[in-house]
Design a protein around this motif. Structure first.
Motif, PDB file in Angstrom:
ATOM      1  N   TRP A 128      40.964  44.073  23.134  1.00 35.82           N
ATOM      2  CA  TRP A 128      40.840  44.210  24.579  1.00 35.82           C
ATOM      3  C   TRP A 128      39.842  45.312  24.894  1.00 35.82           C
ATOM      4  CZ3 TRP A 128      42.904  40.699  27.716  1.00 35.82           C
ATOM      5  CH2 TRP A 128      43.971  39.930  27.258  1.00 35.82           C
ATOM      6  N   THR A 129      39.047  45.112  25.940  1.00 36.35           N
ATOM      7  CA  THR A 129      38.079  46.106  26.384  1.00 36.35           C
ATOM      8  C   THR A 129      38.309  46.372  27.860  1.00 36.35           C
ATOM      9  OG1 THR A 129      36.474  45.208  24.817  1.00 36.35           O
ATOM     10  CG2 THR A 129      35.621  46.628  26.560  1.00 36.35           C
ATOM     11  N   ALA A 130      38.398  47.649  28.218  1.00 34.64           N
ATOM     12  CA  ALA A 130      38.509  48.013  29.634  1.00 34.64           C
ATOM     13  C   ALA A 130      37.182  47.708  30.309  1.00 34.64           C
ATOM     14  CB  ALA A 130      38.852  49.494  29.778  1.00 34.64           C
ATOM     15  N   ASN A 131      37.230  47.047  31.462  1.00 38.37           N
ATOM     16  CA  ASN A 131      36.009  46.745  32.191  1.00 38.37           C
ATOM     17  C   ASN A 131      35.399  48.051  32.683  1.00 38.37           C
ATOM     18  OD1 ASN A 131      34.435  46.121  34.783  1.00 38.37           O
ATOM     19  ND2 ASN A 131      34.645  44.125  33.814  1.00 38.37           N
ATOM     20  N   ASN A 132      34.146  48.318  32.290  1.00 34.14           N
ATOM     21  CA  ASN A 132      33.528  49.601  32.618  1.00 34.14           C
ATOM     22  C   ASN A 132      32.974  49.684  34.034  1.00 34.14           C
ATOM     23  OD1 ASN A 132      31.221  48.081  32.415  1.00 34.14           O
ATOM     24  ND2 ASN A 132      30.409  49.138  30.632  1.00 34.14           N
ATOM     25  N   THR A 133      33.048  48.603  34.804  1.00 32.54           N
ATOM     26  CA  THR A 133      32.613  48.660  36.206  1.00 32.54           C
ATOM     27  C   THR A 133      33.793  48.764  37.154  1.00 32.54           C
ATOM     28  OG1 THR A 133      32.611  46.248  36.479  1.00 32.54           O
ATOM     29  CG2 THR A 133      30.569  47.276  35.675  1.00 32.54           C
ATOM     30  N   PHE A 134      34.990  48.886  36.587  1.00 32.74           N
ATOM     31  CA  PHE A 134      36.208  48.910  37.383  1.00 32.74           C
ATOM     32  C   PHE A 134      36.854  50.286  37.262  1.00 32.74           C
ATOM     33  CE2 PHE A 134      40.497  47.725  38.683  1.00 32.74           C
ATOM     34  CZ  PHE A 134      40.226  46.838  39.714  1.00 32.74           C
ATOM     35  N   PRO A 135      37.449  50.806  38.353  1.00 29.38           N
ATOM     36  CA  PRO A 135      38.067  52.132  38.262  1.00 29.38           C
ATOM     37  C   PRO A 135      39.307  52.140  37.366  1.00 29.38           C
ATOM     38  CG  PRO A 135      38.560  51.129  40.385  1.00 29.38           C
ATOM     39  CD  PRO A 135      37.577  50.228  39.696  1.00 29.38           C
ATOM     40  N   ASN A 136      39.601  53.307  36.816  1.00 32.54           N
ATOM     41  CA  ASN A 136      40.792  53.508  35.987  1.00 32.54           C
ATOM     42  C   ASN A 136      41.968  53.745  36.933  1.00 32.54           C
ATOM     43  OD1 ASN A 136      42.804  54.316  34.270  1.00 32.54           O
ATOM     44  ND2 ASN A 136      41.594  55.868  33.244  1.00 32.54           N
ATOM     45  N   ILE A 137      42.538  52.646  37.434  1.00 34.65           N
ATOM     46  CA  ILE A 137      43.616  52.725  38.419  1.00 34.65           C
ATOM     47  C   ILE A 137      44.547  51.531  38.260  1.00 34.65           C
ATOM     48  CG2 ILE A 137      42.349  51.505  40.227  1.00 34.65           C
ATOM     49  CD1 ILE A 137      43.652  53.652  42.167  1.00 34.65           C
ATOM     50  N   ARG A 138      45.787  51.724  38.658  1.00 34.25           N
ATOM     51  CA  ARG A 138      46.755  50.625  38.615  1.00 34.25           C
ATOM     52  C   ARG A 138      46.199  49.421  39.376  1.00 34.25           C
ATOM     53  NH1 ARG A 138      53.022  50.524  40.795  1.00 34.25           N
ATOM     54  NH2 ARG A 138      53.015  48.290  41.195  1.00 34.25           N
ATOM     55  N   THR A 139      46.225  48.288  38.705  1.00 32.00           N
ATOM     56  CA  THR A 139      45.743  47.041  39.292  1.00 32.00           C
ATOM     57  C   THR A 139      46.893  46.044  39.239  1.00 32.00           C
ATOM     58  OG1 THR A 139      43.551  47.589  38.470  1.00 32.00           O
ATOM     59  CG2 THR A 139      43.902  45.333  39.227  1.00 32.00           C
ATOM     60  N   ASP A 140      47.187  45.442  40.394  1.00 35.41           N
ATOM     61  CA  ASP A 140      48.381  44.611  40.509  1.00 35.41           C
ATOM     62  C   ASP A 140      48.134  43.116  40.465  1.00 35.41           C
ATOM     63  OD1 ASP A 140      50.205  46.755  40.748  1.00 35.41           O
ATOM     64  OD2 ASP A 140      49.611  47.039  42.820  1.00 35.41           O
ATOM     65  N   MET A 141      46.925  42.672  40.770  1.00 37.95           N
ATOM     66  CA  MET A 141      46.751  41.234  40.939  1.00 37.95           C
ATOM     67  C   MET A 141      45.291  40.836  40.733  1.00 37.95           C
ATOM     68  SD  MET A 141      47.895  39.245  44.381  1.00 37.95           S
ATOM     69  CE  MET A 141      48.426  37.580  44.330  1.00 37.95           C
ATOM     70  N   LEU A 142      45.095  39.647  40.164  1.00 36.86           N
ATOM     71  CA  LEU A 142      43.782  39.014  40.042  1.00 36.86           C
ATOM     72  C   LEU A 142      43.867  37.639  40.688  1.00 36.86           C
ATOM     73  CD1 LEU A 142      43.092  39.769  36.271  1.00 36.86           C
ATOM     74  CD2 LEU A 142      42.125  40.989  38.225  1.00 36.86           C
ATOM     75  N   GLU A 143      42.878  37.289  41.460  1.00 34.68           N
ATOM     76  CA  GLU A 143      42.814  35.954  42.063  1.00 34.68           C
ATOM     77  C   GLU A 143      41.414  35.393  41.855  1.00 34.68           C
ATOM     78  OE1 GLU A 143      44.995  33.880  43.689  1.00 34.68           O
ATOM     79  OE2 GLU A 143      46.641  35.251  43.291  1.00 34.68           O
ATOM     80  N   TYR A 144      41.336  34.134  41.478  1.00 32.30           N
ATOM     81  CA  TYR A 144      40.065  33.478  41.176  1.00 32.30           C
ATOM     82  C   TYR A 144      39.744  32.421  42.216  1.00 32.30           C
ATOM     83  CZ  TYR A 144      36.631  30.628  38.734  1.00 32.30           C
ATOM     84  OH  TYR A 144      35.502  29.913  38.408  1.00 32.30           O
TER      85      TYR A 144
END
Length: 194
Positions: A128-144
């Motif tokens: 797994w790789t942390a997305n480097n364009t996304f902040p290091n913060i709790r993320t609750d949901m993904l929608e496509y």
């Protein structure tokens, strides 16, 4: 967690706080008190936060929002068996998961520390790789949103972020903060409803 199958009419999946995944067929006419099929053999006891489908109902991902357990589980046989796929993921809650559109070996997850991605779901060897364009913060949901390949990520405290999933062979996505004022009404879909 509740997920409506995009592949089988009137099929839903329910994820419980004690780790069970239940498949319910005929959900449009099911009688009160009717039970579904328990497809959680081998899964841990914990708070199941999302279950989602890949290109068919044979390909499932289930994630848990607990510490101290494997939080990412993959099934390639409709829930008959599950494989822990945390790999190198730190010990943290995972709140949402989705397969890369059209590819059951790539995935994105929403975690305690942002969005992580992999280009190969490979059990305990998953990288797994942390997305480097996304902040290091709790993320609750993904929608496509399939219309334009956009994924939205909802955070706890930093707002909504969007990215376009590339059509090339890597799953790397470039997030940016979503700014208000848009009048677009096209909906996002990912299967999970937490």
């Amino acid at each position: 967690a509740v997920s409506v199958s995009p592949h089988t009419a009137n099929r839903i999946y329910l994820g419980t706080d004690n780790g069970r995944v239940v498949q319910v067929d005929g959900a449009n006419t099911i009688a009160s008190g009717s039970a579904g099929i328990n497809i959680s053999t081998g899964l841990p006891a914990g708070a199941l936060s999302c279950i989602n489908q890949g290109t068919s109902d044979q390909n499932l991902v289930a994630v848990y929002s607990n510490y101290g357990i494997n939080n990412v589980w993959i099934s390639t046989n409709g829930g008959t068996s599950w494989t822990a796929s945390d790999g190198n993921l730190p010990n943290m809650p995972v709140r949402w998961a989705m397969f890369h559109p059209g590819n059951n070996t790539k995935a994105y997850i929403a975690t305690e520390t942002g969005v992580w991605e992999t280009d190969l779901l490979n059990g305990a060897s998953t990288v797994w790789t942390a997305n480097n364009t996304f902040p290091n913060i709790r993320t609750d949901m993904l929608e496509y949103r399939p219309l334009d390949g956009t994924v939205a990520a909802a955070t706890h405290g930093r707002g909504l972020w969007t990215a376009v999933i590339p059509t090339v062979t890597t799953p790397d996505i470039q997030f940016q903060a979503a700014i208000g004022g848009s009048t677009e009404t096209t909906s996002f879909t990912s299967g999970c409803r937490g």
